[in-house]
Design a protein around this motif. Sequence first.
Motif, PDB file in Angstrom:
ATOM      1  N   LEU A 198     -15.700   5.073   1.745  1.00 22.06           N
ATOM      2  CA  LEU A 198     -14.406   6.004   1.607  1.00 22.06           C
ATOM      3  C   LEU A 198     -14.831   7.520   1.673  1.00 22.06           C
ATOM      4  O   LEU A 198     -14.420   8.451   2.294  1.00 22.06           O
ATOM      5  CB  LEU A 198     -13.290   5.906   0.733  1.00 22.06           C
ATOM      6  CG  LEU A 198     -12.111   6.571   0.816  1.00 22.06           C
ATOM      7  CD1 LEU A 198     -11.401   6.546   2.064  1.00 22.06           C
ATOM      8  CD2 LEU A 198     -11.097   6.446  -0.378  1.00 22.06           C
ATOM      9  N   LEU A 229      -5.620   0.022  -1.985  1.00 22.23           N
ATOM     10  CA  LEU A 229      -7.044   0.053  -1.294  1.00 22.23           C
ATOM     11  C   LEU A 229      -8.155  -1.061  -1.744  1.00 22.23           C
ATOM     12  O   LEU A 229      -8.804  -1.305  -1.042  1.00 22.23           O
ATOM     13  CB  LEU A 229      -7.407   1.539  -1.094  1.00 22.23           C
ATOM     14  CG  LEU A 229      -6.631   2.447  -0.623  1.00 22.23           C
ATOM     15  CD1 LEU A 229      -7.326   3.754  -0.354  1.00 22.23           C
ATOM     16  CD2 LEU A 229      -6.055   1.962   0.810  1.00 22.23           C
ATOM     17  N   LYS A 230      -8.028  -1.205  -3.108  1.00 21.91           N
ATOM     18  CA  LYS A 230      -9.135  -1.670  -3.809  1.00 21.91           C
ATOM     19  C   LYS A 230      -8.696  -3.528  -4.271  1.00 21.91           C
ATOM     20  O   LYS A 230      -9.221  -4.149  -4.751  1.00 21.91           O
ATOM     21  CB  LYS A 230      -9.770  -1.317  -4.872  1.00 21.91           C
ATOM     22  CG  LYS A 230      -8.755  -0.754  -6.100  1.00 21.91           C
ATOM     23  CD  LYS A 230      -9.491  -0.048  -7.042  1.00 21.91           C
ATOM     24  CE  LYS A 230      -8.762   0.219  -8.314  1.00 21.91           C
ATOM     25  NZ  LYS A 230      -9.449   0.618  -9.313  1.00 21.91           N
ATOM     26  N   THR A 262       0.926  -1.130  -0.106  1.00 23.09           N
ATOM     27  CA  THR A 262      -0.027   0.120  -0.047  1.00 23.09           C
ATOM     28  C   THR A 262       0.784   1.309  -0.167  1.00 23.09           C
ATOM     29  O   THR A 262       1.896   1.055   0.246  1.00 23.09           O
ATOM     30  CB  THR A 262      -1.014   0.006   1.348  1.00 23.09           C
ATOM     31  OG1 THR A 262      -1.925   1.098   1.035  1.00 23.09           O
ATOM     32  CG2 THR A 262      -0.283   0.101   2.720  1.00 23.09           C
ATOM     33  N   GLY A 288     -11.090  -4.851   0.762  1.00 30.44           N
ATOM     34  CA  GLY A 288     -11.265  -3.538   0.586  1.00 30.44           C
ATOM     35  C   GLY A 288     -12.108  -3.117  -0.378  1.00 30.44           C
ATOM     36  O   GLY A 288     -12.507  -1.944  -0.205  1.00 30.44           O
ATOM     37  N   LEU A 329     -15.264  -2.240   0.945  1.00 20.29           N
ATOM     38  CA  LEU A 329     -15.291  -1.098   1.856  1.00 20.29           C
ATOM     39  C   LEU A 329     -15.102   0.274   1.169  1.00 20.29           C
ATOM     40  O   LEU A 329     -15.512   1.104   1.881  1.00 20.29           O
ATOM     41  CB  LEU A 329     -14.162  -1.352   2.915  1.00 20.29           C
ATOM     42  CG  LEU A 329     -14.133  -0.332   4.320  1.00 20.29           C
ATOM     43  CD1 LEU A 329     -15.476  -0.118   5.177  1.00 20.29           C
ATOM     44  CD2 LEU A 329     -12.867  -0.879   5.148  1.00 20.29           C
ATOM     45  N   LEU A 330     -14.458   0.211   0.189  1.00 18.66           N
ATOM     46  CA  LEU A 330     -14.020   1.269  -0.547  1.00 18.66           C
ATOM     47  C   LEU A 330     -15.330   2.359  -0.790  1.00 18.66           C
ATOM     48  O   LEU A 330     -15.002   3.617  -0.578  1.00 18.66           O
ATOM     49  CB  LEU A 330     -13.405   0.929  -1.941  1.00 18.66           C
ATOM     50  CG  LEU A 330     -12.908   1.950  -2.802  1.00 18.66           C
ATOM     51  CD1 LEU A 330     -11.694   2.992  -1.916  1.00 18.66           C
ATOM     52  CD2 LEU A 330     -12.315   1.648  -3.787  1.00 18.66           C
ATOM     53  N   GLN A 354      -8.952   1.821   7.838  1.00 18.52           N
ATOM     54  CA  GLN A 354      -9.338   0.398   7.691  1.00 18.52           C
ATOM     55  C   GLN A 354      -8.792  -0.076   6.322  1.00 18.52           C
ATOM     56  O   GLN A 354      -8.350  -1.193   6.295  1.00 18.52           O
ATOM     57  CB  GLN A 354     -10.875   0.270   7.827  1.00 18.52           C
ATOM     58  CG  GLN A 354     -11.334   0.527   9.207  1.00 18.52           C
ATOM     59  CD  GLN A 354     -12.886   0.499   9.137  1.00 18.52           C
ATOM     60  OE1 GLN A 354     -13.523  -0.190   8.677  1.00 18.52           O
ATOM     61  NE2 GLN A 354     -13.251   1.439  10.058  1.00 18.52           N
ATOM     62  N   LEU A 355      -8.981   0.701   5.275  1.00 22.95           N
ATOM     63  CA  LEU A 355      -8.519   0.121   4.136  1.00 22.95           C
ATOM     64  C   LEU A 355      -6.841  -0.121   3.938  1.00 22.95           C
ATOM     65  O   LEU A 355      -6.413  -0.999   3.360  1.00 22.95           O
ATOM     66  CB  LEU A 355      -8.871   1.170   3.097  1.00 22.95           C
ATOM     67  CG  LEU A 355     -10.628   1.348   2.488  1.00 22.95           C
ATOM     68  CD1 LEU A 355     -10.783   2.447   1.937  1.00 22.95           C
ATOM     69  CD2 LEU A 355     -10.706   0.044   1.966  1.00 22.95           C
TER      70      LEU A 355
END
Length: 140
Positions: free
Chosen positions: A101, A88-89, A74, A94, A97-98, A126-127
């Motif tokens: 954001l 992040l993805k 990351t 992730g 959850l994205l 978190q991401l």
Amino acid sequence: MSTAKTRPTNASVEDFIQSATPIKRREDGQLLNSIFREVTGAEPVLWGPSIIGYGQYTYVSPSNSRNTGIWLKTGFSPRKAQLSIYGLKDQEAGAQLLPRLGKYTEGAGCVYVKKLEDIDMEILRQLIKIAFARAEDSPE
């Protein structure tokens, strides 16, 4: 084995952040560096001329198993027009959850954010945690 163009360097992350323009990007870079270091526990490394990475893993291309290399788990780049945030993805958790954001756009391998004020910093944390704990963990 193919060699990636963007690789870890010995260049100073602090110097790179201090050279970011405009000043807002420099401030964003300092804040992001602090958050990424806190969440990952990793020291930042400058990858190529403009990406600050935390951790690394070995990847194998899905289209050609002989195409392998290393990549950052990351990281981010405080680019002039917007912040680019990497990893992040990449993991399913992730990617799910994205959408929470905040205001962002997506590129092939990153998420673009114009202003940190437009995103939920707790979701970002978190991401980052999800990205850093990727299943392909390899020794650093």
